[in-house]
Design an enzyme around this catalytic site. Structure first.
Site, mmCIF file in Angstrom:
data_model
loop_
_atom_site.group_PDB
_atom_site.id
_atom_site.type_symbol
_atom_site.label_atom_id
_atom_site.label_comp_id
_atom_site.label_asym_id
_atom_site.label_seq_id
_atom_site.Cartn_x
_atom_site.Cartn_y
_atom_site.Cartn_z
ATOM 1 N N ASP A 157 8.238 1.995 -12.043
ATOM 2 C CA ASP A 157 8.364 2.176 -10.598
ATOM 3 C C ASP A 157 8.771 0.833 -10.008
ATOM 4 O O ASP A 157 7.952 -0.067 -9.860
ATOM 5 C CB ASP A 157 7.034 2.654 -10.000
ATOM 6 N N HIS B 67 -3.041 -2.840 4.090
ATOM 7 C CA HIS B 67 -2.325 -1.597 4.425
ATOM 8 C C HIS B 67 -3.200 -0.356 4.322
ATOM 9 O O HIS B 67 -2.797 0.712 4.771
ATOM 10 C CB HIS B 67 -1.119 -1.400 3.488
ATOM 11 N N ASP C 113 0.588 -12.355 6.023
ATOM 12 C CA ASP C 113 1.388 -11.615 5.047
ATOM 13 C C ASP C 113 2.699 -11.184 5.730
ATOM 14 O O ASP C 113 2.733 -11.005 6.947
ATOM 15 C CB ASP C 113 0.596 -10.380 4.596
ATOM 16 N N HIS D 146 4.207 -8.417 5.559
ATOM 17 C CA HIS D 146 4.187 -7.005 5.980
ATOM 18 C C HIS D 146 3.158 -6.804 7.081
ATOM 19 O O HIS D 146 2.151 -7.518 7.143
ATOM 20 C CB HIS D 146 3.837 -6.098 4.796
ATOM 21 N N ASP E 256 3.769 -13.434 0.567
ATOM 22 C CA ASP E 256 5.118 -12.891 0.491
ATOM 23 C C ASP E 256 5.924 -13.341 1.712
ATOM 24 O O ASP E 256 7.109 -13.069 1.828
ATOM 25 C CB ASP E 256 5.093 -11.357 0.365
ATOM 26 N N TYR F 242 4.583 -12.312 -4.225
ATOM 27 C CA TYR F 242 5.099 -11.740 -5.472
ATOM 28 C C TYR F 242 5.993 -12.678 -6.262
ATOM 29 O O TYR F 242 6.425 -12.331 -7.357
ATOM 30 C CB TYR F 242 5.804 -10.407 -5.153
HETATM 31 N N1 Q9C Z 1 11.579 -3.459 -0.310
HETATM 32 C C1 Q9C Z 1 1.527 -6.010 0.283
HETATM 33 O O1 Q9C Z 1 2.224 -7.009 0.352
HETATM 34 N N2 Q9C Z 1 7.345 -1.795 -0.713
HETATM 35 N N3 Q9C Z 1 2.047 -4.778 0.176
HETATM 36 C C2 Q9C Z 1 8.281 -2.169 0.255
HETATM 37 C C3 Q9C Z 1 10.655 -2.773 0.544
HETATM 38 C C4 Q9C Z 1 5.959 -1.813 -0.380
HETATM 39 C C5 Q9C Z 1 3.462 -4.600 0.221
HETATM 40 C C6 Q9C Z 1 9.666 -1.961 -0.239
HETATM 41 C C7 Q9C Z 1 5.412 -3.184 -0.167
HETATM 42 C C8 Q9C Z 1 3.916 -3.207 -0.074
HETATM 43 C C9 Q9C Z 1 0.042 -6.154 0.243
HETATM 44 ZN ZN ZN Z 2 2.819 -8.076 1.975
#
Ligand code: Q9C
Ligand code: ZN
Length: 629
Positions: free
Chosen positions: A20, A135, A172, A174, A265, A305
């Protein structure tokens, strides 16, 4: 007392069992890489290491529904196909047979961290956890998150410790929509998040990640979203967001605890964020938060990441938590100009400030010039002081201190001098620094003192006089302003003027001269020193007058060592006069000092001040008095 570091190696057990591309980023190596760099740098060894224990189901129940907890508990016995089928029911989530154990350890680690800080076992700390949490919803996993670690910790701090004001800073990249949903109607939790947004085209694609989501009901004004509508945001953008948006609100909110949803990130190199902020930036963000809540900052890992960028950024965060000075923040301090819509702007935020003022009981405006109630408290602890003597009278010793800071052998210093010798000593310190090749010297003068006549205004000295007779911008490097009349006004000056100038100027040494009867109370001077230390990477030399020295030394020595400054007490809004003065100063200085720029303020009221181009004015001209009175 050392920074707490909470961890358990079992949290490396959960991993993706199938293909995935979206989920493969969140892997065990993240924690392994972070921990090994912390060890290599000798940082782990300096921390109070705590081994994480699983949170209880009652603790999970502070945020999550019993049905959802039961469902996650059941994943322990599922086979791979069943895990995969369940994972598909959520957005960007994978389950592993160890997920329930790991996620309970992640919550447990976060709670142990908060417990250590609230009981005084540690001043601050970091929880290194997987899976992340911000999230996840009351009854749903989302975005690699299973249980909402930080939200549970905030509920715990309220319920078990009776806290009334908790600030959550989500750096973060996001949007932590899970935290936003959980606290959207709760005014006791101020949630701030910046996030990659691109006008809603970036995950999680939510309308409610935009600036106009400000909370609901009683909680209106206590959710603050700062969406980035372009990638590539760097150190200057992040600093501008803290100085111009987050920190003014945070000081007014006056939190008892700061929880950081510390995702990395948002750092350079990360494939998700695509941002440009360097690891050093996170030391600065952490230090800026440490002036709040008596320094009670609990950082909890979320995303991040790119293994090298993540590890370096975590090390920077831990170094800041440990109180180490520095690092110097490299690069241009110019926030992104090109793009509309993501510059730090205040369409929502201006309203929020007003809302928060209205909702905080006891907020009132002081008459300018009328000092508030005495905020001085006798210091309770003894501190090792950098003062070489109670009073550094010998010039030789003083110059030794200046040299020591410039050549890196000494971090910071305090000198007590007779009142009559103050101007001469400052003059000597400047001459000495220049003769040693210093290119950028910031002189912050509290109280009345004129620029030494024999020193040229050639860009090597930035002279900032707070508490001078008049408001005057004699050049981009020679600024004078009267003392603001309230705590709110003073904070505005620090966040809206002093720190942006200091970050833009990047001084090699900051000379803080504190006169007698300059009108500031010790906690105000302490806050100023604590904050100036950050852009100066610790290199602050304070010149005090002998009469006021003993008390001020006890106040300043600990903050110059990286301890949290005392609280300023009740927030008193800036007077309209002080706000106007600050706007005029900023309007004039903005063209030269880019970090002063805030999109929403650029026109507006400040537009009513005539802007006079900067440069060398004819001698004796006082621009501001002509333009803004
Ligand atoms: N390229 C955290 O950083 N995918 N979660 C997004 C966009 C989900 C991130 C795809 C990213 C979740 C904790
Ligand atoms: Zn994130």
């Amino acid at each position: 007392m050392a920074t707490a570091l909470v961890y358990h190696e079992d949290m490396t057990a959960a991993r993706l069992l199938w293909d995935d591309p979206e989920c493969e980023l969140e892997r065990p190596e993240r924690l392994v890489a972070v921990l090994s760099l912390l060890r290599l740098r000798g940082l782990e060894q300096r921390c109070l290491r705590l081994s994480a224990c699983e949170a209880s189901e009652a603790e999970l129940g502070l945020v999550h529904s019993p049905e959802y907890v039961a469902l996650v508990r059941e994943t322990q016995t599922l086979d791979e196909d069943e895990l995969r089928a369940l994972s598909k029911q959520y957005d960007a989530v994978y389950f592993h047979p160890s997920t329930f154990h790991c996620a309970r350890l992640a919550v447990g680690a976060t709670l142990q961290l908060v417990e250590a800080v609230l009981t005084g076992a540690a001043p601050n700390g970091l929880a290194l956890v997987r899976p992340p949490g911000h999230h996840s919803h009351r009854a749903a996993a989302n975005g690699f998150c299973v249980f909402n670690n930080v939200a549970i910790a905030a509920k715990h701090a309220k319920q078990k410790h009776g806290l009334h004001r908790i600030l959550i800073v989500d750096w973060d990249v996001h949007h932590g929509q899970g935290i936003q949903y959980i606290f959207e109607d709760d005014p006791s939790v101020l949630y701030f998040s910046w996030h990659r947004y691109e006008y809603g085209r970036f995950w999680p694609f939510l309308r409610e990640s935009d600036t106009d989501a400000v909370g609901q009901g009683q909680g209106r004004g206590f959710t603050v979203n700062l969406p980035w509508n372009q990638v590539g945001m760097g150190n200057a953008d992040y600093l501008a967001a803290f100085l111009h948006v987050l920190l003014p609100l945070a000081f007014e909110f006056n939190p008892e605890l700061v929880l950081v949803s510390a995702g990395f990130d948002s750092a350079i190199g990360d494939p998700e964020g695509q941002m440009q902020a360097t690891p050093e930036c996170f030391a600065h963000l952490t230090q800026l938060l440490q002036v709040l809540a008596g320094g009670r900052v609990c950082a909890v890992l979320e995303g991040g990441y790119h293994l090298d960028s993540l590890s370096e950024s975590v090390c920077m965060t831990v170094q800041a938590l440990l109180g180490d000075p520095g690092p110097v923040l490299q690069g241009s301090m110019e926030p992104c100009q090109r793009c509309e819509g993501h510059r730090v702007e205040g369409a929502g935020v201006g309203r929020l400030t007003a809302l928060i003022s209205l909702q905080c009981p006891g907020v009132h405006t002081e008459r300018p010039g009328c000092p508030g109630p005495s905020l001085d408290k006798p210091p309770t602890r003894q501190h090792e002081s950098l003062t070489q003597d109670k009073a550094l009278s010998a010039l030789g010793k003083f110059l030794f201190l200046v040299d020591g800071i410039l050549n890196g052998k000494v971090t910071c210093g305090i000198a007590a001098i007779p009142a009559c010798g103050k101007a001469a000593t400052l003059d000597v310190a400047i001459q000495q620094s220049l003769s040693r090749g210093a290119q950028r010297l910031l002189c912050l003068v509290l109280g009345e003192l004129d620029w030494p006549l024999d020193i040229a205004d050639d860009g090597r000295i930035l002279w900032l006089n707070i508490g001078g007779k008049e408001t005057a911008v004699r050049s981009a490097f020679h600024i004078s302003t009267p003392l603001p009349g309230t705590t709110g006004g003073f904070l505005n000056y620090i966040l809206g003027l002093v720190l942006p100038l200091a970050y833009s100027f990047q001084p090699e040494l900051v000379l803080v001269t504190v006169g007698p009867a300059q009108g500031l109370q010790n906690p105000h001077v302490a806050l100023l020193a604590a904050m100036l230390r950050i852009p100066a990477a610790g290199r602050v030399l304070a010149l005090l007058e002998e009469e006021s020295a003993p008390q001020l030394v006890t106040t300043l020595a600990p903050v110059l060592h990286g301890e949290a400054p005392p609280s300023l007490g009740p927030f008193l809004m800036a007077s309209p006069e002080d706000i106007q003065t600050l706007k005029c100063l900023r309007a004039q200085l903005e063209p030269r000092w880019k970090l002063l720029q805030v999109a929403s303020e650029a026109q507006g009221e400040a537009g009513s001040c005539h802007r006079v181009p900067l440069g060398k004015p004819p001698s004796g001209t006082n621009y501001t008095d002509q333009a803004c009175s």
